[in-house]
Design a protein around this motif. Sequence first.
Motif, short mmCIF file in Angstrom:
data_model
loop_
_atom_site.label_atom_id
_atom_site.label_comp_id
_atom_site.label_asym_id
_atom_site.label_seq_id
_atom_site.Cartn_x
_atom_site.Cartn_y
_atom_site.Cartn_z
N ILE A 19 76.36 47.45 120.43
CA ILE A 19 76.48 47.48 121.88
C ILE A 19 77.15 48.79 122.28
N TRP A 20 76.51 49.51 123.19
CA TRP A 20 77.06 50.75 123.72
C TRP A 20 77.59 50.50 125.13
N ILE A 21 78.69 51.16 125.45
CA ILE A 21 79.20 51.09 126.81
C ILE A 21 78.92 52.43 127.49
N SER A 22 78.92 52.43 128.80
CA SER A 22 78.58 53.63 129.58
C SER A 22 79.37 54.84 129.13
N GLY A 23 78.68 55.95 128.93
CA GLY A 23 79.31 57.21 128.59
C GLY A 23 79.66 57.37 127.12
N ALA A 24 79.41 56.37 126.30
CA ALA A 24 79.77 56.46 124.88
C ALA A 24 78.57 56.93 124.06
N GLU A 25 78.84 57.82 123.13
CA GLU A 25 77.78 58.32 122.26
C GLU A 25 77.49 57.33 121.13
N PHE A 26 78.52 56.65 120.67
CA PHE A 26 78.40 55.71 119.56
C PHE A 26 78.65 54.29 120.05
N PRO A 27 78.15 53.30 119.34
CA PRO A 27 78.34 51.92 119.79
C PRO A 27 79.82 51.52 119.79
N ALA A 28 80.22 50.80 120.83
CA ALA A 28 81.59 50.30 120.92
C ALA A 28 81.76 49.05 120.05
N ILE A 29 80.69 48.33 119.86
CA ILE A 29 80.71 47.09 119.07
C ILE A 29 79.62 47.16 118.03
N GLU A 30 79.96 46.81 116.80
CA GLU A 30 78.99 46.67 115.72
C GLU A 30 79.34 45.42 114.95
N PHE A 71 71.93 48.07 124.17
CA PHE A 71 72.28 47.38 122.94
C PHE A 71 71.07 47.39 122.02
N SER A 72 71.31 47.12 120.75
CA SER A 72 70.21 47.04 119.80
C SER A 72 70.50 45.96 118.78
N ILE A 73 69.43 45.40 118.24
CA ILE A 73 69.57 44.52 117.09
C ILE A 73 68.67 45.07 116.00
#
Length: 125
Positions: free
Chosen positions: A93-104, A77-79
């Motif tokens: 927030i990134w989930i496993s295997g995802a190139e782009f964040p699942a949550i912004e 994750f990043s802030i």
Amino acid sequence: MGFLDALLGNASTANKEDVTEELSRILVDGEEVDVAFKLVRDLIVFTDKRLLMVDKQGLTGKKAEYHSIPYKSISHFSIETAGRFDLDAELKIWISGAEFPAIEKLFRKDDSIYDIQKVLAAVCV
């Protein structure tokens, strides 16, 4: 934080008992709310089992999307904190295997982004 902060997009700590009651149909047996943050109408909820993102939709907010993310699925994750001229802070927030964040999620200049980051850091060990 008051009503004006909520309108401006600032997060505030939500009452655990109120959130538990609101999510009673979503939480599994024995699942407990650890901490929750309210962002206008939306919620960011940390339970003892997962992260719940509640996106209330529509004019009345009765329609809602519940995004459930098991802590083990959060890869990182990043802030991005607000600056002098850029008043928005951002959580990704990134989930496993995802190139782009699942949550912004965007926040206004506000210290709650640090509180959310601390909770994420603690649960994603």
